[in-house]
Design an enzyme around this catalytic site. Structure first.
Site, PDB file in Angstrom:
ATOM      1  N   CYS A  21      31.247 -22.119  21.097  1.00 35.82           N
ATOM      2  CA  CYS A  21      29.823 -21.922  20.824  1.00 35.82           C
ATOM      3  C   CYS A  21      28.926 -22.313  21.999  1.00 35.82           C
ATOM      4  O   CYS A  21      27.985 -21.587  22.342  1.00 35.82           O
ATOM      5  CB  CYS A  21      29.428 -22.694  19.574  1.00 35.82           C
ATOM      6  N   HIS A  34      22.483 -25.389  19.302  1.00 36.01           N
ATOM      7  CA  HIS A  34      22.946 -26.133  20.478  1.00 36.01           C
ATOM      8  C   HIS A  34      21.934 -25.967  21.606  1.00 36.01           C
ATOM      9  O   HIS A  34      21.569 -24.841  21.969  1.00 36.01           O
ATOM     10  CB  HIS A  34      24.297 -25.599  20.958  1.00 36.01           C
TER      11      HIS A  34
END
Length: 338
Positions: A147, A239
């Site tokens: 990710c 993130h």
């Protein structure tokens, strides 16, 4: 419509797959597979739906199957949300049985004949599917990156016209990246954890393969260095990362590269209007405000300044996981590999 299934359909990423596929215009979600304790039961009765979007009732009565090719013989492609420790053998079994696999697991990412793809960055790497088939495999495996790697390479894509040899990145990663039970509440509240197992190694190796060049049926890694430091922070989704690149061109020229950037793909249902969005505000991007831009598929960039330094952010379970695999599958379908 292309019949598809999900392996590991009850977990965090598996639920994201179900969410994205329930009303997909190209893919018909026909099969959901999970552990033996769930097999034979209706999906709506075994899944503990934890997403912020409503449960898709149209698939509630689908019976969960075991994770075997024989139980999913009517599908053309499966999306794998399996843990890495069991994905290796299971995904190979599906590919050998003639079923295409789009995997979110890390098991096969660095294998020479398996594409590690972000469609806006390296769509040509899907050529490795032909290498797998030339070796006698009826199906194939295509992987999406970690990710945090996805956010980094997507943010770097508009900058490939510039010369750079050194990328440094410090991440601030959401707790959902560890799964529903991945980080204990007492460990993450009022805290930052300055270590995520194997995350830094993934960013440092996967980035070079993705941004490398496909030559003579193999990928030649990109010729720059990546140094990563990864941290878990008390954010649910999204993130964020601070990036340093040794690009010498003026900031205004780099800003123009972001503004002018057009990805090498188009016409895919999950593709956002903007793959990369550049903020001019000093205090953006922020996870809570910006993670759902482009339905969670846009990577946001901001604080672009001399150095060269910038901040990148994206939704880790959509852009960084299930959405990335679905976008890969759409590209695979468009290129008629199915």
């Amino acid at each position: 419509m292309i019949n598809v299934g999900v392996l590991g359909a009850t977990g965090a990423v598996g639920q994201r797959f179900v969410e994205l596929l329930a009303d997909h215009p190209w893919f018909n979600l026909t099969t959901l597979a999970a552990s033996e304790r769930s097999a034979g039961k209706q999906y709506g009765k075994v899944v503990n739906w934890r997403l912020e979007t409503p449960f898709p009732e149209k698939i509630a009565k689908l019976k969960v199957t075991s994770i075997t090719p024989s139980a999913m013989k009517d599908v053309d492609l499966v999306f794998s949300a399996l843990p890495a420790e069991i994905a290796t053998d299971i995904e190979n079994t599906f590919a050998d049985a003639g079923i295409a696999v789009c995997s979110n697991a890390s098991s096969h990412r660095m294998e020479p004949t398996i594409p590690l793809v972000v469609p806006e960055v390296n769509p040509e790497h899907l050529g490795l599917i032909d290498v797998q088939r030339d070796a006698g495999r009826d199906g194939f495996i295509v992987t999406n990156p970690n990710c945090s790697t996805i956010m980094l390479v997507t943010a770097l894509a508009p900058l490939r016209k510039f010369a750079f040899t050194d990328i440094r990145v410090a991440t601030m990663q959401a707790i959902s990246g560890a799964g529903f039970a991945g980080v204990a509440a007492m460990a993450i509240y009022d805290n930052v954890i300055p270590y995520i197992g194997k995350e830094e190694e993934k960013m440092e190796t996967e980035t070079l393969k993705i941004m490398g060049t496909l030559k003579s049926k193999k990928v030649v890694n990109a010729a720059f260095n990546v140094s990563a430091s990864c941290h878990r922070v008390p954010v649910i989704d999204g993130h964020t990362m601070a990036v340093w690149a040794d690009i010498k061109e003026p900031v205004e020229m780099v800003k123009k590269a972001y503004i002018d950037y057009k990805p090498p793909i188009k016409g895919l249902p999950t593709q956002p209007a903007e793959s990369v969005h550049l903020f001019s505000e000093d205090d953006r991007p922020q996870p809570r405000l910006d993670r759902m831009r482009g339905h969670g598929m846009t990577v946001s960039v901001g604080r672009l300044r001399e150095g060269l330094r910038f901040v990148a952010m994206g939704h880790n379970t959509i852009r960084g996981a299930a959405g990335a695999s679905v976008l890969n599958a759409e590209l695979i379908a468009k290129k008629k590999y199915l």
